[in-house]
Design an enzyme around this catalytic site. Structure first.
Site, PDB file in Angstrom:
ATOM      1  CG  ASP A 112      -1.774  15.841  34.425  1.00  0.00           C
ATOM      2  OD1 ASP A 112      -2.511  14.486  33.764  1.00  0.00           O
ATOM      3  OD2 ASP A 112      -1.753  16.563  33.132  1.00  0.00           O
ATOM      4  CD  GLU A 113       1.297  12.130  33.875  1.00  0.00           C
ATOM      5  OE1 GLU A 113       0.989  10.979  33.813  1.00  0.00           O
ATOM      6  OE2 GLU A 113       2.125  12.955  32.737  1.00  0.00           O
TER       7      GLU A 113
END
Length: 698
Positions: free
Chosen positions: A243-244
């Site tokens: 994620d991110e």
């Protein structure tokens, strides 16, 4: 909407509420997968749904790794996935009834590296039961290192040594190669810091201790030097989700790529348009070049926004399309229509704070939204001070997020101590703080000697220092330091015979003291240097504003009154902090701190050239401006229902009101980027609407 094929078993389909793009990301074939998740498009839901899809396809849950970059995000994902696995996963036939069901491994990159290092600590040169030290233990070690190297604290403080070591480790620089990274024109403190890094690491390793940055550095080193270990760790998982991804640093990306290299089932989720952390090592090239670095990668774009009104999303799209290099995507709002973003023009920064705060007060009175659904976003930390003052005057509960209070900052305490000493040499506390700041030969021992004698004789430290110098009881270096400090005091407002304002006198003292050069030497990062220098400027500006509003007295008297009022302001702030309604307060924060959050009402303030975009970016070129535009985009997309953009026509610069030019981003947000070059014609009031008068309380 689900496709025909996926809707055959609608009632049993766990993905039935996903939109088409989300479904495509969840059901994508195993292999490199880039999910470009625009702001508010439900990326966490997609990550969780893809994990469930992989499990339904036969992957044991424990063979799936999901990596986040904050503990908060990891906890949220663990909670959401845990509930689903506990309630939905049926036990296998050979499982005992009381056996705990297996779950995916979800952790931050640092937690992952702790577990890897625990398994291979001895290969990295550490005991199996190595200790992860806290900040206090790091500072104790750093202090010992500097003492062994005979480095005075005035030359390099323990905290500053640790800061430089952390930056080296974050870039993957090992102790044995640190000297190779030093520039030719680096001052002696960098050579000392490099030697300190080598000794610090030997001491830490000698007692079997690692710090936070070592967790990544040592795993990266293990994978680079021992492919057997890399393969052992890589084979623990069949699928990795990140994620991110736009926030990954070089060392983080190397570790993740090393784990996914063999099976190539790497799903990365992120948004290049929200990459705003280059200053702390994040490399936007990771997400921009992902399809090139992972041949055959599938790319899915999530463009349906479930957060903001169409009017806010339209402005955000117009802004970010001006960036020079990005993955093409256009957000589409799925929220009902609302208010157009508005632009408020103020005369100066105080007027701006008053107008914004009055707007907040009006909305609270109308019960438009509770305080905790409101946020004021600033570009730089020193902007918060005038807003804090006005919020307290309006009795609006607020919480300062992501930074310390203005008056807690080291440089602010230094400058206020200078100011206190300039008007009152009997202020022993102020003298003790800045006697050798910046270094001028007045060592800690010299000050302590003067303090003891002053206490015995019932005199001030300053008078005692002058007497010790006169009698020859000080070292030559300390005597020189006293003379330099005496000269600085003579330039202050108490001895002002040249008609300078108190603000001008303070500025002259800071220049003669070389305080800016001192900050530049203390802090390696240019952004850190600039931020701290802007805090210094805000003290000068505050004094100039005070003189303008309360003029007439002698400069020294004005300074004393200014200091008295500041003490009252700090005390009021502390009392307000205690009395505020916890959990139901407006958020006052920088744009960087706002990433990942959302609010019903957002005020973005200070949209002027050289503030947003920051002056540093305007000097650095296109890529820096692009990052500032992404930062502005992040701010815009925090707002759900109401967005207000404000600017000042003038802003105080070193005690003088200077004209401001509206930010180029204002023109881009209104769909008029070509008009920016025409000069400072200010966009007015509502985006896409005729100007209207705005009621501003007197």
């Amino acid at each position: 909407m689900p496709t025909k094929e996926t809707s055959k078993n609608h009632r049993t389909n766990p993905h039935r509420s996903l939109n088409t793009a989300q479904m495509e990301a969840v059901l994508a074939s195993v292999g490199p997968l880039l999910v470009l998740a625009g702001a508010g498009t439900g990326k966490t839901r997609v990550v969780i749904s893809r994990i469930f899809h992989l499990v339904r396809q036969g992957t044991p849950p424990e063979r799936i790794l999901a990596v986040t970059f904050t503990n908060k995000a990891a906890r949220e994902m663990v909670l959401r996935i845990g509930r689903k696995f506990d309630t939905k996963r049926k036990p296998q036939r050979d499982e005992k009834k009381d056996a705990q069901p297996q779950k995916p491994e979800i952790s931050t990159i640092h937690s992952l590296c702790v577990r890897i290092l625990r398994r291979h600590a001895e290969r990295a040169g550490y005991p199996k039961r190595f200790v992860i030290v806290n900040r206090g233990e790091q500072e104790t070690t750093a202090r010992r290192v500097l003492k062994e190297l005979k480095v005075a604290e005035a030359t390099l403080r323990p905290a500053d040594l640790l800061d430089r070591i952390s930056r080296w480790k974050s870039r993957g620089v090992r102790p044995n190669g640190v000297f190779d990274t030093l520039s030719v024109d680096a001052d002696d403190s960098w050579d000392l810091a490099a030697a300190g890094y080598q000794r610090y690491q030997r001491l830490m390793q000698g007692v079997g201790a690692v710090d936070f940055d070592d967790l990544l550095l040592l795993v990266d080193q293990l994978f680079e030097q021992d492919d057997v270990i890399r393969q052992q760790e890589a084979t623990r998982f069949d699928h990795i989700l990140v994620d991110e991804y736009q926030d990954t640093s070089g060392i983080q990306e190397r570790i993740l790529s090393a784990l996914a290299r063999d099976h190539r089932s790497l799903c990365v989720v992120g948004d290049d348009d929200q990459s705003i952390y280059a200053w702390r090592g994040a490399q936007i090239s990771h997400i921009l070049d992902f399809p090139t670095r992972w041949p055959g990668a599938t790319v899915v774009r999530l463009e349906e926004n479930y957060r903001s009104t169409p009017e806010i999303i339209e402005a955000a799209n117009q802004l970010i399309e001006c960036n020079s290099r990005r993955h093409g995507k256009t957000l589409v709002s799925k929220v009902p229509s609302g208010l157009k973003p508005s632009i408020v023009q103020a005369q100066d920064e105080v007027d701006e704070a008053r107008r914004v705060t009055a707007d907040v007060a009006n909305l609270l009175m109308e019960r438009y939204a509770p305080p905790n659904e409101m946020a004021i976003l600033v570009r730089t930390g020193e902007q918060t001070r005038v807003f804090e003052t006005e919020l307290r005057h309006q009795n609006i509960p607020y919480e300062l997020i992501g930074s310390r209070s203005f008056f807690d900052r080291r440089e602010v305490k230094d400058v206020l101590s200078f100011l206190r000493l300039l008007v009152d040499q009997s202020d022993d506390l102020a003298l003790a703080r800045i006697a050798n700041v910046p270094p001028r030969g007045l060592s800690y021992n010299a000050i302590e000697k003067a303090r003891r004698k002053a206490s015995e004789a019932g005199k001030t430290i300053w008078l005692t220092l002058l007497e010790l110098k006169q009698s020859g009881e000080l070292s030559p270096a300390a005597s020189t330091g006293v003379e330099k400090l005496k000269k600085l005091i003579s330039l202050g407002p108490a001895n002002n015979t040249s008609g300078l304002t108190a603000a001008d006198a303070l500025q002259r003292v800071l220049e003669q003291a070389n305080y800016r050069q001192y900050l530049e030497k203390e802090f390696e990062d240019e952004k850190e240097q600039e931020s701290r220098w802007q805090s210094v400027e805000e003290i000068v500006n505050g004094l100039a504003r005070y003189e303008k509003e309360h003029g007439g007295a002698e400069p020294a008297t004005t300074v004393q009154r200014y200091l008295d009022d500041l003490i009252l302001e700090v005390t009021e702030a502390e009392r307000f902090e205690e009395d505020k309604q916890k959990g139901n307060a407006l958020k006052l924060m920088t744009l960087h701190a706002a990433k990942g959050l959302e609010f019903d009402c957002v005020w973005m303030v200070g949209l002027e050239e050289n503030l947003l975009p920051h002056i540093r970016a305007t000097n650095e070129g296109l890529s820096a401006i692009d990052e500032e535009r992404r930062l502005c985009y992040v701010g815009v997309t925090r707002a759900r229902q109401r967005l207000v953009l404000s600017l000042a026509l003038t802003r105080m610069k070193w005690g003088k009101a200077k004209p401001c030019k509206p930010s180029r981003f204002l023109y881009e947000l209104t769909g008029q980027p070509e008009k920016f070059s025409e000069g400072p014609a200010t966009p007015r009031e509502k985006v896409g609407a005729k100007p209207r008068k705005r009621h501003v309380p007197k």
